[in-house]
Enzyme design. Structure first.
Site, PDB file in Angstrom:
ATOM      1  N   TYR A 285       0.866  -1.192   0.000  1.00 32.55           N
ATOM      2  CA  TYR A 285       0.000   0.000   0.000  1.00 32.55           C
ATOM      3  C   TYR A 285       0.887   1.222   0.000  1.00 32.55           C
ATOM      4  O   TYR A 285       1.847   1.306   0.780  1.00 32.55           O
ATOM      5  CB  TYR A 285      -0.883  -0.015   1.244  1.00 32.55           C
TER       6      TYR A 285
ATOM      7  N   ASP B 239       9.275   2.652  -1.051  1.00 27.82           N
ATOM      8  CA  ASP B 239       8.294   3.288  -0.172  1.00 27.82           C
ATOM      9  C   ASP B 239       8.669   2.892   1.264  1.00 27.82           C
ATOM     10  O   ASP B 239       8.330   1.809   1.723  1.00 27.82           O
ATOM     11  CB  ASP B 239       6.880   2.829  -0.512  1.00 27.82           C
TER      12      ASP B 239
ATOM     13  N   LYS C 272       5.509   9.064   8.526  1.00 30.92           N
ATOM     14  CA  LYS C 272       5.375   8.495   9.876  1.00 30.92           C
ATOM     15  C   LYS C 272       6.481   8.959  10.841  1.00 30.92           C
ATOM     16  O   LYS C 272       6.417  10.064  11.372  1.00 30.92           O
ATOM     17  CB  LYS C 272       5.273   6.969   9.782  1.00 30.92           C
TER      18      LYS C 272
HETATM   19  P1  KE4 Z   1      -0.542   8.241   4.695  1.00 28.34           P
HETATM   20  O1  KE4 Z   1      -1.123   8.958   3.482  1.00 28.34           O
HETATM   21  O2  KE4 Z   1      -1.581   7.404   5.415  1.00 28.34           O
HETATM   22  O3  KE4 Z   1       0.239   9.167   5.623  1.00 28.34           O
HETATM   23  O4  KE4 Z   1       0.579   7.214   4.141  1.00 28.34           O
HETATM   24  C1  KE4 Z   1       0.213   6.271   3.178  1.00 28.34           C
HETATM   25  C2  KE4 Z   1       1.175   5.110   3.248  1.00 28.34           C
HETATM   26  C3  KE4 Z   1       2.167   5.009   2.277  1.00 28.34           C
HETATM   27  N1  KE4 Z   1       3.051   3.992   2.276  1.00 28.34           N
HETATM   28  C4  KE4 Z   1       3.018   3.042   3.246  1.00 28.34           C
HETATM   29  C5  KE4 Z   1       4.027   1.934   3.204  1.00 28.34           C
HETATM   30  C6  KE4 Z   1       2.041   3.106   4.274  1.00 28.34           C
HETATM   31  O5  KE4 Z   1       2.025   2.134   5.220  1.00 28.34           O
HETATM   32  C7  KE4 Z   1       1.108   4.156   4.292  1.00 28.34           C
HETATM   33  C8  KE4 Z   1       0.037   4.276   5.346  1.00 28.34           C
HETATM   34  N2  KE4 Z   1      -0.077   3.169   6.237  1.00 28.34           N
HETATM   35  C9  KE4 Z   1      -1.370   2.932   6.832  1.00 28.34           C
HETATM   36  C10 KE4 Z   1      -1.247   1.708   7.741  1.00 28.34           C
HETATM   37  N3  KE4 Z   1      -1.291   0.514   6.993  1.00 28.34           N
HETATM   38  C11 KE4 Z   1      -1.861   4.131   7.579  1.00 28.34           C
HETATM   39  C12 KE4 Z   1      -3.047   3.850   8.480  1.00 28.34           C
HETATM   40  C13 KE4 Z   1      -4.330   4.333   7.874  1.00 28.34           C
HETATM   41  O6  KE4 Z   1      -4.529   4.174   6.652  1.00 28.34           O
HETATM   42  O7  KE4 Z   1      -5.126   4.873   8.658  1.00 28.34           O
END
Ligand code: KE4
Length: 428
Positions: free
Chosen positions: A142, A237, A270
């Site tokens: 993701y 990523d 993060k």
């Molecule tokens: P954000 O747009 O949520 O800040 O980041 C997206 C993203 C991009 N790349 C990786 C590897 C990620 O894990 C994420 C976001 N992770 C999720 C948890 N699986 C955030 C939690 C959520 O969606 O509320």
């Protein structure tokens, strides 16, 4: 005092699903989400005053635990000097310089406000730099919710993807190819067929969105070779793995095992924001120079490099550089996984787990899955029951079997022992 259920009921009247990010609604595991009232160190308290040992850490950012005094002080101080200016500040430069220092593959950094924004912009940059349109991603990874990334594998290997979300027109994902993680034959074939049209390959080097799956060294080595051979950019990523699995991120681990290994672009988030809205994409100057205002690839953001968020991130990055920080964090994380495996063995329940630095995962399976289909093959029933059994015992795991877990520097050996004891009861 409102109960979690009352708050959830009320929230749904004004917010879709009662949450501002879907996974928080507990749909995957069932039950009522806990509305968090406050957090401190390794713990969170919900609206009913119940305490949980927190293994989500805001899905990765809270590597120091909640409310670390030095981070809190830095944020309070920065806030007094102003929330946002829409103008450059020295602290953004300090944060960029810190990332350059910690990540040798990076010469220039652009700060943004979310991982989605960073990954989306990295793809546009790769397409602008190469003049190509095609993009490869892997099933189970993701990279945020930009349209081009909400895609599942096409019917045939080289057929391009189909949208996984409503509202994404098929033509938007027609350039996105979804392959199986750790599958060397598929990347060989894809590059053989469309290699000269591929702008970039985006990958989570240690995948935390299908729980915890490592890209094998042979797979990563071959992926690097094919990208180099065909002029495609390899985009790491590291939104989740960056500054979490090691000080230099997952790329530092592959560089130890593959001589000269480096990704072309990196995406961070993060941890670099320490819990505040901050993410980044970064890479060599020759690629980053394509970005506005220098080059033709447009990208922008009102709150990019926000002065309070950069203070939070910078303070966090300072603390994780202290001698022994990652060794100690990794050791506690390993003892958690070993404790869970041991408790499961004693209860006669198949359970395997893995961890790197402060990130971990476990599966109710006999062997660690190597790709998404294998992760999902075991179904979620056992996990969901375990999740609630642990929640009832004051341990807050990720509310979905496809999510990774996180240990913070605030988690003590006693917290780990208490967690393993709760798991022994839950598994029994
Ligand atoms: P954000 O747009 O949520 O800040 O980041 C997206 C993203 C991009 N790349 C990786 C590897 C990620 O894990 C994420 C976001 N992770 C999720 C948890 N699986 C955030 C939690 C959520 O969606 O509320």
């Amino acid at each position: 005092m409102s109960t979690n259920a009352a708050l959830f009921e009320r929230a749904q009247r004004s917010i879709p699903g009662g949450v501002n990010s879907p996974v928080r609604a507990f749909k995957a595991v069932g039950g009522t989400p806990r509305f968090i009232a406050k957090a401190q160190g390794a713990y969170m308290w919900d609206a009913e005053g119940r305490r949980y040992i927190d293994y989500i850490g805001s899905w990765g950012p809270m590597i120091l635990g909640h409310g670390h005094p030095e981070v809190l002080e830095a944020v309070q101080k920065a806030a007094l000097d102003g929330f946002s200016f829409g103008a450059p500040t020295e602290r953004e430069v300090e944060l960029a310089e810190e990332i350059l220092k910690l990540v040798p593959s990076v010469e220039q950094v652009r700060l943004v406000s979310s991982g989605t924004e960073a990954a989306m912009s990295a793809i546009r940059l790769a397409r602008g730099f190469t003049g190509r349109s095609k993009l490869i991603k892997f099933e189970g990874c993701y990279h945020g919710h930009a349209d081009a990334l909400l895609v599942k594998a096409g019917s045939g290997l080289a057929t391009f993807g189909h949208p996984t979300s409503a509202g994404v027109p098929p033509e938007v994902v027609q350039h996105t190819l979804v392959l199986e993680y750790n599958n060397v034959e598929q990347i060989e074939q894809a590059f053989a067929e469309v290699g000269s049209d591929i702008a970039c390959v985006m990958i989570e080097p240690i995948a935390g969105n299908m729980n915890f799956v490592r890209a094998s060294v042979p797979f990563m080595k071959r992926l690097r070779e094919l990208c180099t051979q065909h002029g495609a950019l390899l985009v790491f990523d590291e939104v989740m793995s960056g500054f979490r699995v090691a000080l230099g991120g997952a790329q530092s681990l592959y560089a130890e095992q593959i001589s000269g290994f480096t990704p072309d672009l990196s995406v961070f988030g993060k941890v670099i924001g320490g819990g505040m809205p901050l993410a980044a994409f970064a890479g060599p100057a020759k690629v980053m120079a394509q970005l506005a205002p220098l080059g033709p690839v447009y990208q922008a953001g009102t709150l990019s490099g926000n002065p309070v968020a950069t203070a939070c991130g910078l303070a966090t990055l300072k603390v994780i550089q202290r001698p022994g920080f990652f060794e100690s964090l990794a050791q506690r994380t390993q003892s958690l996984v070993q404790g869970l495996v041991g408790a499961a063995q004693r209860a006669g329940v198949p359970l395997v787990g893995d961890s790197q630095g402060g990130m971990f995962g476990f599966f109710f399976a006999d062997a660690l899955p190597q790709h998404y289909q294998a992760v999902m093959a075991h179904g979620s029933d056992k996990f969901n029951r375990f999740f609630h059994a642990m929640l009832d015992r004051g341990v807050y795991l990720a509310p979905a079997m496809y999510e990774a877990g996180f240990v913070s520097d605030a988690h003590t050996e006693q917290d780990i022992a208490d967690t393993v004891a709760a798991a022994a009861q839950a598994l029994g």
